[in-house]
Design a protein around this motif. Structure first.
Motif, PDB file in Angstrom:
ATOM      1  N   SER A 113       0.829  -1.214   0.000  1.00 48.11           N
ATOM      2  CA  SER A 113       0.000   0.000   0.000  1.00 48.11           C
ATOM      3  C   SER A 113       0.853   1.248   0.000  1.00 48.11           C
ATOM      4  CB  SER A 113      -0.906   0.016   1.237  1.00 48.11           C
ATOM      5  OG  SER A 113      -1.702  -1.139   1.315  1.00 48.11           O
ATOM      6  N   ASP A 114       0.275   2.324  -0.508  1.00 47.44           N
ATOM      7  CA  ASP A 114       0.914   3.630  -0.474  1.00 47.44           C
ATOM      8  C   ASP A 114       0.855   4.162   0.957  1.00 47.44           C
ATOM      9  OD1 ASP A 114       1.955   6.088  -1.052  1.00 47.44           O
ATOM     10  OD2 ASP A 114       0.434   6.649  -2.510  1.00 47.44           O
ATOM     11  N   THR A 115       1.864   4.911   1.342  1.00 49.38           N
ATOM     12  CA  THR A 115       1.846   5.505   2.682  1.00 49.38           C
ATOM     13  C   THR A 115       1.272   6.909   2.661  1.00 49.38           C
ATOM     14  OG1 THR A 115       4.129   6.277   2.393  1.00 49.38           O
ATOM     15  CG2 THR A 115       3.811   4.164   3.521  1.00 49.38           C
ATOM     16  N   GLY A 116       0.673   7.307   1.530  1.00 46.29           N
ATOM     17  CA  GLY A 116       0.047   8.616   1.428  1.00 46.29           C
ATOM     18  C   GLY A 116      -1.170   8.723   2.326  1.00 46.29           C
ATOM     19  N   PRO A 117      -1.862   9.865   2.285  1.00 44.33           N
ATOM     20  CA  PRO A 117      -3.005  10.117   3.170  1.00 44.33           C
ATOM     21  C   PRO A 117      -4.102   9.057   3.089  1.00 44.33           C
ATOM     22  CG  PRO A 117      -2.335  12.134   2.055  1.00 44.33           C
ATOM     23  CD  PRO A 117      -1.565  11.017   1.417  1.00 44.33           C
ATOM     24  N   ASP A 118      -4.359   8.536   1.879  1.00 44.66           N
ATOM     25  CA  ASP A 118      -5.438   7.557   1.748  1.00 44.66           C
ATOM     26  C   ASP A 118      -4.980   6.126   1.985  1.00 44.66           C
ATOM     27  OD1 ASP A 118      -3.929   7.343  -0.505  1.00 44.66           O
ATOM     28  OD2 ASP A 118      -5.595   7.441  -1.926  1.00 44.66           O
ATOM     29  N   GLY A 119      -3.666   5.890   1.985  1.00 41.07           N
ATOM     30  CA  GLY A 119      -3.152   4.542   2.235  1.00 41.07           C
ATOM     31  C   GLY A 119      -3.695   3.519   1.270  1.00 41.07           C
ATOM     32  N   ALA A 120      -3.827   3.898   0.008  1.00 33.84           N
ATOM     33  CA  ALA A 120      -4.440   3.021  -0.991  1.00 33.84           C
ATOM     34  C   ALA A 120      -3.600   1.780  -1.253  1.00 33.84           C
ATOM     35  CB  ALA A 120      -4.644   3.788  -2.294  1.00 33.84           C
ATOM     36  N   ALA A 121      -4.279   0.643  -1.399  1.00 29.61           N
ATOM     37  CA  ALA A 121      -3.598  -0.600  -1.772  1.00 29.61           C
ATOM     38  C   ALA A 121      -3.195  -0.520  -3.241  1.00 29.61           C
ATOM     39  CB  ALA A 121      -4.507  -1.795  -1.536  1.00 29.61           C
ATOM     40  N   LEU A 122      -1.959  -0.860  -3.548  1.00 30.70           N
ATOM     41  CA  LEU A 122      -1.440  -0.780  -4.906  1.00 30.70           C
ATOM     42  C   LEU A 122      -1.242  -2.146  -5.549  1.00 30.70           C
ATOM     43  CD1 LEU A 122       1.271   1.968  -4.286  1.00 30.70           C
ATOM     44  CD2 LEU A 122      -1.061   2.287  -5.154  1.00 30.70           C
ATOM     45  N   TYR A 123      -0.809  -3.123  -4.744  1.00 28.72           N
ATOM     46  CA  TYR A 123      -0.546  -4.467  -5.247  1.00 28.72           C
ATOM     47  C   TYR A 123      -0.974  -5.489  -4.190  1.00 28.72           C
ATOM     48  CZ  TYR A 123       2.732  -1.888  -8.265  1.00 28.72           C
ATOM     49  OH  TYR A 123       3.304  -0.995  -9.142  1.00 28.72           O
ATOM     50  N   THR A 124      -1.340  -6.658  -4.669  1.00 27.35           N
ATOM     51  CA  THR A 124      -1.569  -7.789  -3.767  1.00 27.35           C
ATOM     52  C   THR A 124      -0.694  -8.951  -4.228  1.00 27.35           C
ATOM     53  OG1 THR A 124      -3.443  -8.586  -5.089  1.00 27.35           O
ATOM     54  CG2 THR A 124      -3.944  -7.136  -3.229  1.00 27.35           C
ATOM     55  N   VAL A 125      -0.157  -9.662  -3.264  1.00 27.45           N
ATOM     56  CA  VAL A 125       0.676 -10.824  -3.535  1.00 27.45           C
ATOM     57  C   VAL A 125       0.038 -12.020  -2.851  1.00 27.45           C
ATOM     58  CG1 VAL A 125       2.979 -11.841  -3.359  1.00 27.45           C
ATOM     59  CG2 VAL A 125       2.723  -9.343  -3.553  1.00 27.45           C
ATOM     60  N   SER A 126      -0.189 -13.076  -3.591  1.00 25.58           N
ATOM     61  CA  SER A 126      -0.809 -14.274  -3.019  1.00 25.58           C
ATOM     62  C   SER A 126      -0.103 -15.510  -3.551  1.00 25.58           C
ATOM     63  CB  SER A 126      -2.299 -14.338  -3.369  1.00 25.58           C
ATOM     64  OG  SER A 126      -2.496 -14.350  -4.776  1.00 25.58           O
ATOM     65  N   THR A 127      -0.027 -16.522  -2.715  1.00 31.95           N
ATOM     66  CA  THR A 127       0.646 -17.767  -3.088  1.00 31.95           C
ATOM     67  C   THR A 127      -0.290 -18.944  -2.893  1.00 31.95           C
ATOM     68  OG1 THR A 127       2.825 -16.889  -2.503  1.00 31.95           O
ATOM     69  CG2 THR A 127       2.607 -19.291  -2.601  1.00 31.95           C
ATOM     70  N   ARG A 128      -0.351 -19.790  -3.903  1.00 32.38           N
ATOM     71  CA  ARG A 128      -1.193 -20.984  -3.844  1.00 32.38           C
ATOM     72  C   ARG A 128      -0.327 -22.231  -3.938  1.00 32.38           C
ATOM     73  NH1 ARG A 128      -5.619 -19.122  -8.433  1.00 32.38           N
ATOM     74  NH2 ARG A 128      -6.213 -17.130  -7.449  1.00 32.38           N
ATOM     75  N   ARG A 129      -0.676 -23.224  -3.186  1.00 26.99           N
ATOM     76  CA  ARG A 129       0.043 -24.494  -3.234  1.00 26.99           C
ATOM     77  C   ARG A 129      -0.467 -25.328  -4.407  1.00 26.99           C
ATOM     78  NH1 ARG A 129       3.303 -25.413   0.922  1.00 26.99           N
ATOM     79  NH2 ARG A 129       3.039 -24.194   2.836  1.00 26.99           N
ATOM     80  N   ARG A 130       0.439 -25.946  -5.109  1.00 24.04           N
ATOM     81  CA  ARG A 130       0.124 -26.836  -6.223  1.00 24.04           C
ATOM     82  C   ARG A 130       0.688 -28.217  -5.911  1.00 24.04           C
ATOM     83  NH1 ARG A 130      -3.686 -23.781  -8.766  1.00 24.04           N
ATOM     84  NH2 ARG A 130      -2.855 -21.774  -9.465  1.00 24.04           N
ATOM     85  N   TRP A 131       0.302 -29.189  -6.714  1.00 20.75           N
ATOM     86  CA  TRP A 131       0.793 -30.551  -6.481  1.00 20.75           C
ATOM     87  C   TRP A 131       2.301 -30.643  -6.685  1.00 20.75           C
ATOM     88  CZ3 TRP A 131       3.343 -33.263 -10.276  1.00 20.75           C
ATOM     89  CH2 TRP A 131       3.245 -32.747 -11.581  1.00 20.75           C
TER      90      TRP A 131
END
Length: 210
Positions: free
Chosen positions: A26-44
């Motif tokens: 997230s940005d540390t600006g006044p609105d603290g907007a989320a910019l990116y999400t990182v997610s990890t999924r398990r596979r076989w």
């Protein structure tokens, strides 16, 4: 943490939680907007880490596979071996590793940091200034004197903001790998950083001319 990298105005992002595998940047600006999400999924056959922008579009993914080489997909491009995109050098005698890559214009960059990620910050350098001064820096979260937590931060200079998505993508993949190495070192009875790192990075390619 207020980090001034000396390249004009900086932009600082926070990671919550401090986990390059699953986090919101997230940005540390006044609105603290989320910019990116990182997610990890398990596979076989391993795990896949996805980096998406604020609109939910996947910018890149990294497949870490148990048997085959890890591979990365950037945007709509075909998957390639991670070693073809990021060139990982063996750590030096101080257990500092360098990871190199290029942007679409062929400009060269290096992430530099200790194998044990709590030992120091992770910093990004560019060939533009002969790798003399960092243009981006990551600092892990830490406990303050009043026992509150200072969040993990990724600080980018104006130069780094020119390739913001690429900085974030490469940072996530490099820090993810660095923490994987750290976990292996901490679980080793000998704690032999050079030996463990050498075994792990032995299959990595050190690109000529980097």
């Amino acid at each position: 943490m207020n980090v001034n990298l000396g390249h004009g105005p900086n932009a600082t992002f926070t990671l919550s939680p401090d986990d390059p595998s699953n986090t919101t940047i997230s940005d540390t600006g006044p609105d603290g907007a989320a910019l990116y999400t990182v997610s990890t999924r398990r596979r076989w056959n391993g795990t896949t880490t996805y980096i998406a922008n604020v609109h939910g579009a996947v910018l890149a993914s990294l497949e870490r596979r148990f048997v085959l080489n890890d591979r990365v997909t950037l945007g709509r491009n075909q998957p390639v071996s991670l070693r073809e995109w990021i060139h990982m050098g063996l750590p030096d005698k101080h257990s500092i590793m360098e990871t190199s890559f290029k942007d679409e214009d062929g400009r060269k960059y290096r992430w530099r940091g200790h194998i044990v990620s709590s030992a120091s910050a992770l910093e990004l350098f560019t060939k533009d200034n002969e790798y003399a001064q960092p243009i981006a820096r990551f600092d892990r979260s830490q406990e303050t004197s009043d026992r509150s937590e200072e969040p993990a931060t990724l600080t980018l200079t104006r130069r780094a903001l020119e390739i913001r998505d690429l900085v974030v993508i490469s940072f996530v993949f490099v820090e993810h790998g660095r923490r994987k190495e750290e976990a292996g070192i901490r679980s080793s009875p000998q704690g032999d950083i050079p030996a463990i790192a050498m075994a792990s990075y032995g299959r990595a390619i050190v690109g000529s001319g980097w």
